[in-house]
Design an enzyme around this catalytic site. Sequence first.
Site, mmCIF file in Angstrom:
data_model
loop_
_atom_site.group_PDB
_atom_site.id
_atom_site.type_symbol
_atom_site.label_atom_id
_atom_site.label_comp_id
_atom_site.label_asym_id
_atom_site.label_seq_id
_atom_site.Cartn_x
_atom_site.Cartn_y
_atom_site.Cartn_z
ATOM 1 C CB CYS A 75 9.772 11.145 14.867
ATOM 2 S SG CYS A 75 9.331 9.978 16.165
ATOM 3 C CE1 TYR A 314 -15.063 -6.862 -0.663
ATOM 4 C CE2 TYR A 314 -15.241 -5.372 -2.538
ATOM 5 C CZ TYR A 314 -15.020 -6.635 -2.027
ATOM 6 O OH TYR A 314 -14.756 -7.668 -2.889
ATOM 7 C CB CYS A 410 -6.085 0.878 0.905
ATOM 8 S SG CYS A 410 -6.494 -0.872 1.125
#
Length: 455
Positions: A75, A314, A410
Amino acid sequence: MNETVKKNDIYEIEITDIGTNGEGIGKLNELVIFVPDAVTGDKLKVKILKVKKNLAYGKVEEVIEPSPLRREPYCAVSKKCGGCQLQHLSYKAQLEWKQNKVYNALTRIGGLKDIEVLPTLGMENQAHYRNKAQYPIRKEDGKVQIGFYASRSHRVVDWESCGIQDARCEQVIKIVRNFLETHNISIYDEEKHTGLVRHLMVRTGFFTGEMMVCLVINGDSLPHTEAFLKALEAVEGITSVVLSMNKAKTNVILGYEIKVLQGRDYIIDTIGDLKFKISALSFFQVNPVQTKVLYDKALEYAELTGNETVWDAYCGTGSISLFLAQKAKKVYGVEIVAPAIENANANAELNGITNAEFFVGKAEEVIPAKYEEGLVADTIVVDPPRKGCDEALLETLIKMAPEKIVYVSCDPATLARDLGYLVGNGYKVEKVQPVDMFPETTHVETCVLLQRRTM
């Protein structure tokens, strides 16, 4: 301040490790130096930017001898943009680094011993995996800037292409930039809280090809709407064009009021055999290919036979719940965000699933209350936000004593903290499986199986 290493001086440094935020780590006269865009094994010339008592920060001035783990970023703005922290590191090395990141967190923070962390499950093709992009829009030197924030700043790096977003985003950005400039539409100034257009959000269906274009505005309407919609006709797959009204002086991107300009207020995508409606405000995992890998692993660890009652704490928009419902007798999901539960119920109906029931509220309040009413689960799945599980919920898990807990995380640090608590209260960690949901970044998802110990 360290007197032997000076700010703005350039030194030769060998990188010996990579930190938790993806920065290279080396030493100079026993002083630890953090260097972004550096990998283990690099020999570099580093310019010192900041010196503290026990550490310093620098930037790469020259690569004297590249590490075998180094690769050329694909990139053009990778060093300016804060989106990809590991694009200069080979993918094999990224997966190994994420495995070690989880292991280090579990052993150092969680105090877990004799723990095995399995090799990270990676992607065959890491390009264009993201199905959601949120671009701040600013005006600098009279030009409209649309892109991502530079690392640790609110300066927008103007963006033409990105290797991890849907390739059609490039086309959308060019159209939006041209539209805003052609019609001289005011751009939001976050310091003055003036101007109209704040953000551009693009959501795509990875498997269906559907696309949503959402402009976030500091107002009630968009001038020249017909011209905007006409310009977007050039992009294949757009099924939803919406406005998000956000008039608050906040860094929260989306407003709660959504206005449809064209098409539906949602797109549809699939994970495995299940379909999901995804609205502007819906939470949906950004990498659907790896989401299936993660959910399949959670389902494998749950070992459902069709006779179990399962709690999904959750639960968000119910994606894991619906996966579990395919194999369980009954699944209960709980989530604090009411619109997410609306999505969960709609997705259950969309897929003809009748054995999933959802509650709005805090998991740490709803599950204990239901437990007091006599609702006991055989298996509990938790997929908390980055801060991990609330202690009240962990206490209830111990009281309910399910045979299995499947923990989807996470954040390795809060995962380690919570596993330490559960292991100290009667559970054993059986399997730890990292999954690479976010190639080129420092983030990693982990699926853990805990089994109740028999006395």
